[in-house]
Design a protein around this motif. Structure first.
Motif, PDB file in Angstrom:
ATOM      1  N   ASN A   1     -34.612  -8.114 -21.262  1.00 19.25           N
ATOM      2  CA  ASN A   1     -35.173  -7.616 -20.003  1.00 19.25           C
ATOM      3  C   ASN A   1     -35.533  -6.116 -20.079  1.00 19.25           C
ATOM      4  N   LYS A   2     -36.768  -5.843 -20.535  1.00 21.03           N
ATOM      5  CA  LYS A   2     -37.171  -4.433 -20.731  1.00 21.03           C
ATOM      6  C   LYS A   2     -37.252  -3.659 -19.424  1.00 21.03           C
ATOM      7  N   GLU A   3     -37.567  -4.373 -18.335  1.00 21.42           N
ATOM      8  CA  GLU A   3     -37.665  -3.686 -17.043  1.00 21.42           C
ATOM      9  C   GLU A   3     -36.291  -3.122 -16.663  1.00 21.42           C
TER      10      GLU A   3
ATOM     11  N   ARG B   1     -42.874   0.400 -20.231  1.00 16.79           N
ATOM     12  CA  ARG B   1     -41.400   0.293 -20.245  1.00 16.79           C
ATOM     13  C   ARG B   1     -40.895   0.277 -21.688  1.00 16.79           C
ATOM     14  N   LYS B   2     -41.650  -0.408 -22.547  1.00 16.81           N
ATOM     15  CA  LYS B   2     -41.193  -0.528 -23.935  1.00 16.81           C
ATOM     16  C   LYS B   2     -41.274   0.817 -24.666  1.00 16.81           C
ATOM     17  N   ILE B   3     -42.341   1.569 -24.442  1.00  8.68           N
ATOM     18  CA  ILE B   3     -42.425   2.871 -25.128  1.00  8.68           C
ATOM     19  C   ILE B   3     -41.380   3.826 -24.530  1.00  8.68           C
TER      20      ILE B   3
ATOM     21  N   GLY C   1     -46.542 -18.920 -22.701  1.00 10.00           N
ATOM     22  CA  GLY C   1     -45.254 -18.261 -22.415  1.00 10.00           C
ATOM     23  C   GLY C   1     -45.213 -16.813 -22.859  1.00 10.00           C
ATOM     24  N   TYR C   2     -46.365 -16.185 -23.049  1.00  4.55           N
ATOM     25  CA  TYR C   2     -46.385 -14.774 -23.490  1.00  4.55           C
ATOM     26  C   TYR C   2     -46.322 -13.811 -22.306  1.00  4.55           C
ATOM     27  N   ALA C   3     -46.988 -14.202 -21.231  1.00  3.50           N
ATOM     28  CA  ALA C   3     -47.191 -13.245 -20.134  1.00  3.50           C
ATOM     29  C   ALA C   3     -45.952 -13.110 -19.248  1.00  3.50           C
ATOM     30  N   GLU C   4     -45.874 -11.993 -18.564  1.00  5.90           N
ATOM     31  CA  GLU C   4     -44.829 -11.789 -17.550  1.00  5.90           C
ATOM     32  C   GLU C   4     -45.099 -12.704 -16.363  1.00  5.90           C
ATOM     33  N   ARG C   5     -44.049 -12.902 -15.527  1.00  5.66           N
ATOM     34  CA  ARG C   5     -44.242 -13.745 -14.337  1.00  5.66           C
ATOM     35  C   ARG C   5     -45.414 -13.229 -13.513  1.00  5.66           C
TER      36      ARG C   5
ATOM     37  N   ARG D   1     -43.984 -11.098 -34.329  1.00  7.34           N
ATOM     38  CA  ARG D   1     -44.358 -11.732 -33.066  1.00  7.34           C
ATOM     39  C   ARG D   1     -43.733 -10.986 -31.888  1.00  7.34           C
ATOM     40  N   GLY D   2     -44.612 -10.483 -31.024  1.00  5.88           N
ATOM     41  CA  GLY D   2     -44.152  -9.629 -29.938  1.00  5.88           C
ATOM     42  C   GLY D   2     -43.803 -10.349 -28.661  1.00  5.88           C
ATOM     43  N   ALA D   3     -44.052 -11.652 -28.589  1.00  7.66           N
ATOM     44  CA  ALA D   3     -43.732 -12.411 -27.377  1.00  7.66           C
ATOM     45  C   ALA D   3     -43.590 -13.871 -27.778  1.00  7.66           C
ATOM     46  N   GLY D   4     -43.135 -14.678 -26.825  1.00  9.98           N
ATOM     47  CA  GLY D   4     -42.987 -16.109 -27.103  1.00  9.98           C
ATOM     48  C   GLY D   4     -41.522 -16.485 -27.165  1.00  9.98           C
TER      49      GLY D   4
ATOM     50  N   HIS E   1     -48.047  -1.715 -17.711  1.00  8.73           N
ATOM     51  CA  HIS E   1     -46.694  -1.296 -17.303  1.00  8.73           C
ATOM     52  C   HIS E   1     -45.616  -1.843 -18.236  1.00  8.73           C
ATOM     53  N   ASP E   2     -45.834  -3.060 -18.734  1.00  2.00           N
ATOM     54  CA  ASP E   2     -44.858  -3.639 -19.666  1.00  2.00           C
ATOM     55  C   ASP E   2     -44.776  -2.777 -20.940  1.00  2.00           C
ATOM     56  N   ALA E   3     -45.937  -2.408 -21.475  1.00  2.00           N
ATOM     57  CA  ALA E   3     -45.953  -1.541 -22.664  1.00  2.00           C
ATOM     58  C   ALA E   3     -45.335  -0.183 -22.327  1.00  2.00           C
TER      59      ALA E   3
ATOM     60  N   ALA F   1     -48.247  -6.730 -14.820  1.00  4.16           N
ATOM     61  CA  ALA F   1     -47.425  -5.818 -15.631  1.00  4.16           C
ATOM     62  C   ALA F   1     -47.939  -5.755 -17.069  1.00  4.16           C
ATOM     63  N   ASP F   2     -48.501  -6.851 -17.566  1.00  2.00           N
ATOM     64  CA  ASP F   2     -49.073  -6.858 -18.922  1.00  2.00           C
ATOM     65  C   ASP F   2     -50.408  -6.131 -18.925  1.00  2.00           C
ATOM     66  N   VAL F   3     -51.343  -6.624 -18.099  1.00  2.00           N
ATOM     67  CA  VAL F   3     -52.734  -6.156 -18.228  1.00  2.00           C
ATOM     68  C   VAL F   3     -52.937  -4.729 -17.704  1.00  2.00           C
TER      69      VAL F   3
ATOM     70  N   ILE G   1     -48.457  -1.277 -30.711  1.00  2.00           N
ATOM     71  CA  ILE G   1     -49.058  -2.355 -29.907  1.00  2.00           C
ATOM     72  C   ILE G   1     -47.845  -3.120 -29.428  1.00  2.00           C
ATOM     73  N   LEU G   2     -47.494  -2.938 -28.161  1.00  2.00           N
ATOM     74  CA  LEU G   2     -46.195  -3.411 -27.687  1.00  2.00           C
ATOM     75  C   LEU G   2     -46.313  -4.528 -26.658  1.00  2.00           C
ATOM     76  N   ASN G   3     -47.521  -5.001 -26.427  1.00  2.00           N
ATOM     77  CA  ASN G   3     -47.663  -6.097 -25.468  1.00  2.00           C
ATOM     78  C   ASN G   3     -48.461  -7.226 -26.103  1.00  2.00           C
ATOM     79  N   GLY G   4     -47.802  -8.361 -26.266  1.00  2.00           N
ATOM     80  CA  GLY G   4     -48.428  -9.498 -26.942  1.00  2.00           C
ATOM     81  C   GLY G   4     -49.570 -10.096 -26.133  1.00  2.00           C
ATOM     82  N   THR G   5     -49.384 -10.160 -24.819  1.00  2.00           N
ATOM     83  CA  THR G   5     -50.391 -10.778 -23.956  1.00  2.00           C
ATOM     84  C   THR G   5     -51.726 -10.038 -24.057  1.00  2.00           C
ATOM     85  N   THR G   6     -51.687  -8.727 -23.912  1.00  2.00           N
ATOM     86  CA  THR G   6     -52.943  -7.967 -23.943  1.00  2.00           C
ATOM     87  C   THR G   6     -53.540  -7.954 -25.348  1.00  2.00           C
TER      88      THR G   6
HETATM   89  N1  HSE Z   1     -45.241 -10.184 -21.545  1.00  2.00           N
HETATM   90  C1  HSE Z   1     -44.672  -9.593 -22.713  1.00  2.00           C
HETATM   91  C2  HSE Z   1     -45.761  -9.454 -23.753  1.00  2.00           C
HETATM   92  C3  HSE Z   1     -43.565 -10.463 -23.210  1.00  2.00           C
HETATM   93  O1  HSE Z   1     -46.824 -10.069 -23.597  1.00  2.00           O
HETATM   94  O2  HSE Z   1     -45.588  -8.721 -24.721  1.00  2.00           O
HETATM   95  C4  HSE Z   1     -42.744  -9.864 -24.307  1.00  2.00           C
HETATM   96  O3  HSE Z   1     -42.109  -8.692 -23.885  1.00  2.00           O
END
Ligand code: HSE
Length: 406
Positions: free
Chosen positions: A99-101, A199-201, A182-186, A295-298, A195-197, A190-192, A152-157
């Motif tokens: 849970n990166k958030e 939080r990770k950086i 199953g890559y994207a956030e709910r 693999r950054g997500a999944g 914001h997800d990236a 936050a991905d596109v 590159i910290l977001n798999g979805t984008t």
């Molecule tokens: N939604 C995130 C991503 C899941 O696409 O990278 C993994 O943190």
């Protein structure tokens, strides 16, 4: 035997249960003891699921069960996930999470509770999915002064940008596919929106500086402004477009952090990080560049990282192995003062006006400009972010798009 509880039986939580069951022998060998899932906490029932008898709905059962020494928090969010994590750590139970958030928002406090109670708060899966990145920073690169982190910290984008580039796919169609996989956030915003990236950086930068980094203060641009014309120009110039999360630790001690799409040359190690893969380049003052890739997500890649944290907790019962960072706050540099080059796209009819605005009248050849279809694209000289934005404001609708250069 070590008994654990899994909070949240969604994509990652069910993956953790699966990894521990499928790789039972390997987990036993690594942990030195058998690891068994005793409880799965979820609001839902799972009729027909092989682990349905483990599903419970009341967290206090887990909290009050002395047999549970490790909890996996795979619920996501910062509501109940925060309360449960805090209570578990205060009770001396280690917590492993993806849970990166939560790590970005309350990591400082949760790490401190874990240290006080001689247990662990581990979050390898929170950055880079299945890529080992938190552990190498904490244990392998401890003699390095890390100067920058570029990822590159977001798999979805990354998946979306790759499909837009290689298959000329429609943004919304690919986003839907990423959600199904199953890559994207709910909430995929936050991905596109980056914001997800962000939080990770923030987490990586806190680890390399030892100071708290406020993710909400990071300048963030997502990928929603990128269109197919940008890929055509990038390809003509031998470049790729990637959403980068980047932090630089400056000599004055301030950190300069941002998340934004960048054009990067094909020779850059991150240019070949495609699809759902993530990549991180750490630059150390002795080591130079090191690339982490995977693999950054999944479900299973992320779950594998959570399960590895569970094993680390099992091996280190009663001992805190990850200090992370302290309460002191990292000082952020003003993103608007950063200097860099930009790619600018404008209508062909406005080419000389827009190029001259950046290069002056007699210098526009230096811009390496090209005409494609009805448009003109060129590179600016090095310019401060704030001056660039000011010029774009002055040029108004003449500028159709702009992307930073790495
Ligand atoms: N939604 C995130 C991503 C899941 O696409 O990278 C993994 O943190």
């Amino acid at each position: 035997m070590i008994k654990i509880a899994v909070l949240g039986y969604g994509t990652v939580g069910s993956g953790v249960v699966e990894v521990i069951a499928r790789n039972q022998a390997r987990v036993l060998e690594s942990a030195g003891e058998e690891i068994a899932v005793k409880y799965i906490l979820d609001l839902r029932e799972f009729p027909g699921d092989p682990f349905e008898d483990k599903v419970i709905h009341d967290f206090s059962t887990i909290l009050n069960d002395a047999e549970i020494s490790i909890v996996c928090e795979t619920m996501g969010g910062v509501g109940p996930a925060y309360q449960f994590t805090k209570q578990a750590l205060e009770a001396g139970k280690s917590v492993c999470t993806s849970n990166k958030e939560l790590v970005a928002k309350h990591g400082t406090e949760l790490l401190s509770i874990a240290a006080d109670r001689h247990c662990n708060y581990l979050f390898e899966a929170s950055v880079g999915g299945g890529i080992p990145i938190i552990r190498p920073i904490s244990t392998s690169l401890t003699a390095e002064q890390i100067e920058s982190v570029t990822g590159i910290l977001n798999g979805t984008t990354n998946y979306i940008l790759t499909k837009m580039e290689t298959e000329h796919a429609d943004y919304h169609d690919v986003l839907k596919l990423a959600q199904e996989l199953g890559y994207a956030e709910r909430n995929p915003e936050a991905d596109v929106e980056g914001h997800d990236a962000g939080r990770k950086i923030a987490i990586l930068t806190a680890l390399v500086t030892g100071r708290e980094v406020d993710a909400e203060k990071i300048y963030t641009e997502g990928i929603t402004g990128i269109c197919s014309a940008d890929f055509v120009f990038a390809s003509e110039k031998g470049m790729k477009i990637k959403l980068l999360a980047r932090s630089r630790i400056r000599e004055d001690g301030k950190i300069s952090v941002l998340v934004a799409p960048f054009m990067i040359p094909l020779e850059h190690p991150l240019s070949s990080v495609d699809d759902v893969f993530n990549g991180v380049v750490l630059t150390g003052n002795m080591l130079g560049d090191t690339l982490f890739y995977g693999r950054g997500a999944g479900k299973l890649p992320t779950a594998s990282a959570v399960a590895a944290d569970v094993i680390d907790c099992a091996r280190n019962q009663g001992r805190t192995i990850m200090r992370g960072w302290g309460p002191e706050k990292a000082e952020m540099a003003d993103a608007a003062e950063e200097e860099r080059r930009f790619f600018v796209r404008c209508a062909a009819s406005a080419a000389s006006q827009v190029a001259e605005a950046f290069w002056g009248k007699d210098n526009t050849e230096a811009s390496e400009g090209i005409f494609l279809a009805e448009e003109f694209g060129f590179f600016t000289p090095v310019i401060r972010e704030k001056d660039f934005r000011e010029k774009c404001r002055e040029l108004g609708e003449c500028v159709s798009g702009a992307i930073r250069l790495l």
